[in-house]
Write a protein that holds these residues in place. Structure first.
Motif, PDB file in Angstrom:
ATOM      1  N   ARG A 237      69.772 -27.928 -78.317  1.00 51.90           N
ATOM      2  CA  ARG A 237      69.911 -28.372 -76.926  1.00 51.90           C
ATOM      3  C   ARG A 237      69.659 -27.224 -75.958  1.00 51.90           C
ATOM      4  O   ARG A 237      69.019 -27.401 -74.931  1.00 51.90           O
ATOM      5  N   LEU A 238      70.157 -26.061 -76.282  1.00 54.23           N
ATOM      6  CA  LEU A 238      70.007 -24.900 -75.406  1.00 54.23           C
ATOM      7  C   LEU A 238      68.557 -24.426 -75.341  1.00 54.23           C
ATOM      8  O   LEU A 238      68.038 -24.145 -74.271  1.00 54.23           O
ATOM      9  N   LEU A 239      67.903 -24.355 -76.479  1.00 52.35           N
ATOM     10  CA  LEU A 239      66.565 -23.760 -76.540  1.00 52.35           C
ATOM     11  C   LEU A 239      65.431 -24.770 -76.492  1.00 52.35           C
ATOM     12  O   LEU A 239      64.286 -24.387 -76.341  1.00 52.35           O
ATOM     13  N   LYS A 240      65.731 -26.024 -76.664  1.00 51.49           N
ATOM     14  CA  LYS A 240      64.747 -27.109 -76.629  1.00 51.49           C
ATOM     15  C   LYS A 240      63.527 -26.762 -77.469  1.00 51.49           C
ATOM     16  O   LYS A 240      63.627 -26.601 -78.665  1.00 51.49           O
ATOM     17  N   ASP A 241      62.373 -26.613 -76.861  1.00 50.47           N
ATOM     18  CA  ASP A 241      61.130 -26.397 -77.608  1.00 50.47           C
ATOM     19  C   ASP A 241      60.919 -24.953 -78.067  1.00 50.47           C
ATOM     20  O   ASP A 241      59.932 -24.658 -78.721  1.00 50.47           O
ATOM     21  N   GLU A 242      61.838 -24.063 -77.698  1.00 51.80           N
ATOM     22  CA  GLU A 242      61.646 -22.661 -78.070  1.00 51.80           C
ATOM     23  C   GLU A 242      61.902 -22.394 -79.545  1.00 51.80           C
ATOM     24  O   GLU A 242      61.395 -21.443 -80.094  1.00 51.80           O
ATOM     25  N   MET A 243      62.715 -23.204 -80.174  1.00 50.06           N
ATOM     26  CA  MET A 243      63.030 -22.985 -81.585  1.00 50.06           C
ATOM     27  C   MET A 243      61.931 -23.584 -82.444  1.00 50.06           C
ATOM     28  O   MET A 243      61.391 -24.632 -82.123  1.00 50.06           O
ATOM     29  N   PRO A 244      61.670 -22.940 -83.563  1.00 45.63           N
ATOM     30  CA  PRO A 244      60.607 -23.437 -84.425  1.00 45.63           C
ATOM     31  C   PRO A 244      60.902 -24.826 -84.995  1.00 45.63           C
ATOM     32  O   PRO A 244      60.615 -25.806 -84.373  1.00 45.63           O
ATOM     33  N   VAL A 245      61.522 -24.903 -86.111  1.00 46.20           N
ATOM     34  CA  VAL A 245      61.752 -26.167 -86.789  1.00 46.20           C
ATOM     35  C   VAL A 245      63.179 -26.177 -87.317  1.00 46.20           C
ATOM     36  O   VAL A 245      63.601 -25.240 -87.985  1.00 46.20           O
ATOM     37  N   PHE A 246      63.900 -27.228 -87.006  1.00 43.36           N
ATOM     38  CA  PHE A 246      65.243 -27.381 -87.550  1.00 43.36           C
ATOM     39  C   PHE A 246      65.126 -28.156 -88.847  1.00 43.36           C
ATOM     40  O   PHE A 246      64.620 -29.276 -88.869  1.00 43.36           O
ATOM     41  N   THR A 247      65.586 -27.532 -89.923  1.00 43.11           N
ATOM     42  CA  THR A 247      65.437 -28.099 -91.258  1.00 43.11           C
ATOM     43  C   THR A 247      66.804 -28.259 -91.902  1.00 43.11           C
ATOM     44  O   THR A 247      67.670 -27.409 -91.739  1.00 43.11           O
ATOM     45  N   VAL A 248      66.984 -29.354 -92.614  1.00 43.58           N
ATOM     46  CA  VAL A 248      68.205 -29.555 -93.385  1.00 43.58           C
ATOM     47  C   VAL A 248      67.809 -29.735 -94.845  1.00 43.58           C
ATOM     48  O   VAL A 248      66.794 -30.355 -95.151  1.00 43.58           O
ATOM     49  N   PHE A 249      68.606 -29.147 -95.720  1.00 45.62           N
ATOM     50  CA  PHE A 249      68.395 -29.270 -97.156  1.00 45.62           C
ATOM     51  C   PHE A 249      69.480 -30.181 -97.708  1.00 45.62           C
ATOM     52  O   PHE A 249      70.660 -29.919 -97.528  1.00 45.62           O
ATOM     53  N   LEU A 250      69.075 -31.241 -98.364  1.00 45.53           N
ATOM     54  CA  LEU A 250      70.019 -32.222 -98.888  1.00 45.53           C
ATOM     55  C   LEU A 250      70.047 -32.194-100.407  1.00 45.53           C
ATOM     56  O   LEU A 250      69.017 -31.998-101.047  1.00 45.53           O
ATOM     57  N   THR A 251      71.234 -32.411-100.951  1.00 43.98           N
ATOM     58  CA  THR A 251      71.346 -32.620-102.386  1.00 43.98           C
ATOM     59  C   THR A 251      71.206 -34.115-102.648  1.00 43.98           C
ATOM     60  O   THR A 251      71.308 -34.927-101.730  1.00 43.98           O
ATOM     61  N   VAL A 252      70.973 -34.460-103.876  1.00 45.08           N
ATOM     62  CA  VAL A 252      70.745 -35.852-104.243  1.00 45.08           C
ATOM     63  C   VAL A 252      71.959 -36.719-103.906  1.00 45.08           C
ATOM     64  O   VAL A 252      71.837 -37.795-103.348  1.00 45.08           O
ATOM     65  N   ASP A 253      73.151 -36.232-104.233  1.00 49.71           N
ATOM     66  CA  ASP A 253      74.372 -36.999-103.976  1.00 49.71           C
ATOM     67  C   ASP A 253      75.581 -36.071-104.061  1.00 49.71           C
ATOM     68  O   ASP A 253      75.441 -34.874-104.333  1.00 49.71           O
ATOM     69  N   LYS A 254      76.776 -36.633-103.850  1.00 50.16           N
ATOM     70  CA  LYS A 254      77.996 -35.826-103.871  1.00 50.16           C
ATOM     71  C   LYS A 254      78.269 -35.211-105.240  1.00 50.16           C
ATOM     72  O   LYS A 254      78.773 -34.094-105.326  1.00 50.16           O
ATOM     73  N   ASP A 255      77.955 -35.938-106.299  1.00 51.18           N
ATOM     74  CA  ASP A 255      78.188 -35.390-107.643  1.00 51.18           C
ATOM     75  C   ASP A 255      77.360 -34.134-107.877  1.00 51.18           C
ATOM     76  O   ASP A 255      77.847 -33.146-108.431  1.00 51.18           O
ATOM     77  N   GLU A 256      76.106 -34.166-107.437  1.00 50.54           N
ATOM     78  CA  GLU A 256      75.245 -32.985-107.577  1.00 50.54           C
ATOM     79  C   GLU A 256      75.749 -31.849-106.700  1.00 50.54           C
ATOM     80  O   GLU A 256      75.747 -30.689-107.105  1.00 50.54           O
ATOM     81  N   LEU A 257      76.194 -32.185-105.495  1.00 47.67           N
ATOM     82  CA  LEU A 257      76.754 -31.153-104.614  1.00 47.67           C
ATOM     83  C   LEU A 257      77.965 -30.506-105.270  1.00 47.67           C
ATOM     84  O   LEU A 257      78.085 -29.280-105.278  1.00 47.67           O
ATOM     85  N   ARG A 258      78.868 -31.311-105.825  1.00 47.97           N
ATOM     86  CA  ARG A 258      80.048 -30.767-106.501  1.00 47.97           C
ATOM     87  C   ARG A 258      79.629 -29.834-107.640  1.00 47.97           C
ATOM     88  O   ARG A 258      80.158 -28.737-107.791  1.00 47.97           O
ATOM     89  N   ARG A 259      78.670 -30.276-108.451  1.00 46.05           N
ATOM     90  CA  ARG A 259      78.202 -29.463-109.581  1.00 46.05           C
ATOM     91  C   ARG A 259      77.683 -28.107-109.107  1.00 46.05           C
ATOM     92  O   ARG A 259      78.006 -27.065-109.664  1.00 46.05           O
TER      93      ARG A 259
END
Length: 124
Positions: free
Chosen positions: A34-56
């Motif tokens: 919100r602060l930087l709008k178009d100044e930031m490159p790319v906002f990326t999120v890394f997801l695990t398959v599911d909660k069980d994989e995250l726990r592991r």
């Protein structure tokens, strides 16, 4: 100062042939975007398959706050539409390839913008 990184450093990295990476929680990412709008490159999120994989994975690296991280899983999933890029981190090689591709695309866009900014005399 934005989460341990000065605004000047972010802007400098944005204008150079450098890609700045910063690990932020969802609230921090929303605030910075919100602060930087178009100044930031790319906002990326890394997801695990599911909660069980995250726990592991959390157990495998000795994480101390597993229950807290699992409790936030559903909440954080709701933010995926906010991100410019969502990477399902289920295969290391695919994840690395997706990151490299994203960085290359951002550099191409940055160079295109520089070329447009430096294009010939004004027509007006």
């Amino acid at each position: 100062n934005l989460y341990g990184c000065s605004l000047d450093a972010i802007r400098c990295n944005h204008s150079d042939d450098v890609v700045l990476t910063k690990d932020l929680g969802v609230e921090g990412a929303v605030s910075v975007k919100r602060l930087l709008k178009d100044e930031m490159p790319v906002f990326t999120v890394f997801l695990t398959v599911d909660k069980d994989e995250l726990r592991r994975r959390l157990e495998g690296r000795g994480e101390k706050q597993i229950d807290l991280r699992l409790a936030r899983y559903d909440y954080e999933q709701k933010f995926t539409p906010f991100y410019d890029m969502v990477i399902n981190n289920d295969d290391m090689e695919k994840t690395i390839s997706a990151i490299v591709d994203a960085v290359d695309k951002k550099k191409e866009k940055r160079n295109e913008r520089k070329n447009i900014d430096n294009f010939g005399p004004s027509l007006y």
